[in-house]
Design an enzyme around this catalytic site. Structure first.
Site, PDB file in Angstrom:
ATOM      1  N   LYS A  38     -20.728   1.456  18.341  1.00 43.90           N
ATOM      2  CA  LYS A  38     -20.770  -0.004  18.144  1.00 43.90           C
ATOM      3  C   LYS A  38     -19.450  -0.568  17.640  1.00 43.90           C
ATOM      4  O   LYS A  38     -18.992  -1.617  18.104  1.00 43.90           O
ATOM      5  CB  LYS A  38     -21.888  -0.368  17.169  1.00 43.90           C
ATOM      6  N   ASN A 183     -29.828  -8.266  16.119  1.00 40.93           N
ATOM      7  CA  ASN A 183     -30.709  -8.588  17.246  1.00 40.93           C
ATOM      8  C   ASN A 183     -32.158  -8.665  16.755  1.00 40.93           C
ATOM      9  O   ASN A 183     -32.443  -8.493  15.561  1.00 40.93           O
ATOM     10  CB  ASN A 183     -30.519  -7.587  18.400  1.00 40.93           C
ATOM     11  N   THR A 219     -29.553 -12.537  17.698  1.00 42.81           N
ATOM     12  CA  THR A 219     -29.420 -12.596  19.160  1.00 42.81           C
ATOM     13  C   THR A 219     -30.768 -12.269  19.796  1.00 42.81           C
ATOM     14  O   THR A 219     -31.562 -11.488  19.264  1.00 42.81           O
ATOM     15  CB  THR A 219     -28.335 -11.629  19.675  1.00 42.81           C
ATOM     16  N   GLU A 223     -32.514 -14.979  25.971  1.00 45.42           N
ATOM     17  CA  GLU A 223     -32.812 -16.267  25.305  1.00 45.42           C
ATOM     18  C   GLU A 223     -31.634 -16.791  24.479  1.00 45.42           C
ATOM     19  O   GLU A 223     -31.751 -17.819  23.812  1.00 45.42           O
ATOM     20  CB  GLU A 223     -34.021 -16.107  24.379  1.00 45.42           C
ATOM     21  N   ASP A 247     -27.249  -4.342  33.625  1.00 47.00           N
ATOM     22  CA  ASP A 247     -27.169  -3.324  32.568  1.00 47.00           C
ATOM     23  C   ASP A 247     -26.841  -4.036  31.258  1.00 47.00           C
ATOM     24  O   ASP A 247     -25.721  -4.497  31.063  1.00 47.00           O
ATOM     25  CB  ASP A 247     -26.081  -2.300  32.921  1.00 47.00           C
ATOM     26  N   ASP A 253     -22.850  -5.813  21.291  1.00 51.23           N
ATOM     27  CA  ASP A 253     -21.490  -5.525  20.811  1.00 51.23           C
ATOM     28  C   ASP A 253     -20.470  -6.453  21.459  1.00 51.23           C
ATOM     29  O   ASP A 253     -19.499  -6.864  20.812  1.00 51.23           O
ATOM     30  CB  ASP A 253     -21.123  -4.059  21.087  1.00 51.23           C
TER      31      ASP A 253
HETATM   32  P1  ADP Z   1     -28.535  -6.004  21.845  1.00 49.91           P
HETATM   33  O1  ADP Z   1     -27.585  -5.599  22.910  1.00 49.91           O
HETATM   34  O2  ADP Z   1     -28.076  -5.668  20.471  1.00 49.91           O
HETATM   35  O3  ADP Z   1     -29.968  -5.626  22.103  1.00 49.91           O
HETATM   36  P2  ADP Z   1     -29.238  -8.694  22.737  1.00 49.91           P
HETATM   37  O4  ADP Z   1     -30.101  -8.071  23.770  1.00 49.91           O
HETATM   38  O5  ADP Z   1     -29.858  -9.701  21.831  1.00 49.91           O
HETATM   39  O6  ADP Z   1     -28.504  -7.612  21.826  1.00 49.91           O
HETATM   40  O7  ADP Z   1     -28.007  -9.374  23.496  1.00 49.91           O
HETATM   41  C1  ADP Z   1     -26.915  -9.920  22.813  1.00 49.91           C
HETATM   42  C2  ADP Z   1     -26.425 -11.159  23.526  1.00 49.91           C
HETATM   43  O8  ADP Z   1     -26.065 -10.806  24.874  1.00 49.91           O
HETATM   44  C3  ADP Z   1     -27.461 -12.257  23.658  1.00 49.91           C
HETATM   45  O9  ADP Z   1     -27.453 -13.102  22.522  1.00 49.91           O
HETATM   46  C4  ADP Z   1     -26.979 -12.976  24.911  1.00 49.91           C
HETATM   47  O10 ADP Z   1     -25.925 -13.844  24.591  1.00 49.91           O
HETATM   48  C5  ADP Z   1     -26.439 -11.829  25.767  1.00 49.91           C
HETATM   49  N1  ADP Z   1     -27.469 -11.296  26.688  1.00 49.91           N
HETATM   50  C6  ADP Z   1     -28.183 -10.157  26.548  1.00 49.91           C
HETATM   51  N2  ADP Z   1     -29.052  -9.983  27.574  1.00 49.91           N
HETATM   52  C7  ADP Z   1     -28.878 -11.038  28.396  1.00 49.91           C
HETATM   53  C8  ADP Z   1     -29.454 -11.460  29.635  1.00 49.91           C
HETATM   54  N3  ADP Z   1     -30.420 -10.744  30.241  1.00 49.91           N
HETATM   55  N4  ADP Z   1     -29.021 -12.622  30.186  1.00 49.91           N
HETATM   56  C9  ADP Z   1     -28.054 -13.359  29.594  1.00 49.91           C
HETATM   57  N5  ADP Z   1     -27.473 -13.015  28.425  1.00 49.91           N
HETATM   58  C10 ADP Z   1     -27.862 -11.879  27.826  1.00 49.91           C
END
Ligand code: ADP
Length: 306
Positions: A38, A183, A219, A223, A247, A253
């Site tokens: 990370k 997250n 995050t 959404e 992916d 990160d």
């Molecule tokens: P982590 O990778 O720690 O699980 P998240 O899934 O919350 O974190 O993703 C972090 C950020 O990446 C989100 O706040 C968003 O801005 C972006 N993101 C993640 N997945 C998507 C997606 N499917 N579509 C658009 N943006 C995404």
């Protein structure tokens, strides 16, 4: 500048048609080595946007460690405080992914756990000169806490990403965090509340804010994110555009590294505007496979982000 105190991990990835059973040997169809961890992921994203960056971390005195240092250098990251130790191997993640995308992962943090407060005292000059310091929980909590103390006492903005989350986080982590960014699942572990929607995230965010952070960001994948602060303690949802995700590993990160870049170099922007841009750049990263390999460079992004 942005300084990251955190982890480096070598990802050893095998692709197979199905996951092996206990004691079984199977053939996979593809193998590759990736750069992860990370801390380094966040540092690479900040560097690719144009931040001057430094990685305070520890790898093994082994070939993976040498390769990792080369990777940091290729990303224009200062390795002045990237330590190498003979006492443990470079952090590694052995990953098996089947055709359905199911996986089995073993992480051995190795040298990451040997990054200690003495190393940080050596790196204190770099930390204290930075605009923003980021840390996570893939090094020992005592090391992350000391990094936060050094940054805080020198007026350096702290961005803390409590990942992977631990339920009984030392209260000092909250009071030393200018920005606390996690997250949904991390927010659940830290608060004990279920987080499945922006409304839930707002509720969990209030609990985290009450523990003393200046700003809380949660995050929410596709959404976007939710923000709240001591000055504006009403949760605000910042949605993101719909994209075709291929992916999402390392999206968080990319988001944290991007946010650090804006905090360090675009402090005239509102937090909301920084988060809109962080959403956008993290969404670019989910449309490409890989972790660091999916992180965009400044030259590939719309000019109005800079
Ligand atoms: P982590 O990778 O720690 O699980 P998240 O899934 O919350 O974190 O993703 C972090 C950020 O990446 C989100 O706040 C968003 O801005 C972006 N993101 C993640 N997945 C998507 C997606 N499917 N579509 C658009 N943006 C995404």
């Amino acid at each position: 500048a942005v300084v990251v105190v955190g982890s480096c991990m070598t990802d050893l990835v095998s692709l197979t048609s199905r996951l092996p059973k206990t004691g079984e040997t199977i053939h996979g169809h593809k193998f590759f080595i990736g750069f992860g961890g990370k801390g380094a992921n966040q540092c690479v994203q900040a560097a690719r946007l144009g931040a001057k960056t430094s990685m305070v971390c520890k790898v093994g005195k082994d070939s993976f460690g040498n390769d990792y240092i080369e990777n940091l250098k290729q990303n224009d990251i200062s390795t002045e405080f990237t330590y190498q130790t003979k006492d443990a191997a470079t952090g590694a993640a052995s990953i098996i992914v089947d055709n359905e995308g199911q996986n089995i992962i073993v992480i051995v943090a190795g040298a990451n756990l040997l990054l200690n407060t003495e190393d940080l005292r050596e790196a204190a000059s770099a930390i204290s000169r930075a605009k923003v310091m980021i840390c996570q929980l893939e090094v020992t909590p005592a090391t992350s806490l000391e990094a936060l103390r050094i940054a805080h006492s020198n007026g350096v903005k702290t961005l803390f990403n409590p990942a992977p989350a631990i339920a009984d986080l030392d209260p000092e982590f909250y009071t030393l965090s200018d920005v606390f960014c996690c997250n949904e699942s991390e927010a659940e572990i830290l608060t004990g509340l279920e987080v499945c929607s922006p409304t839930d995230a707002g509720r969990a965010g209030l609990v985290l804010l009450e523990r003393g952070c200046q700003v809380v960001i949660i995050t929410l994948g596709a959404e976007g994110c939710v923000m709240l602060s001591q000055t504006e303690p009403v949760p605000k949802h910042i949605p993101t555009e719909k994209v075709k995700a291929v992916d999402t590993t390392g999206a968080g990160d990319s988001f944290v590294g991007t946010l650090a870049f804006y905090l360090a170099y675009y402090s005239h922007l509102s937090l909301e505007e920084m988060l809109k841009r962080s959403n956008f750049i993290a969404a670019v990263s989910v449309q490409v496979t890989g972790t660091q390999s999916s992180y965009p460079y400044k030259k590939d992004l719309p000019l109005d982000l800079f």
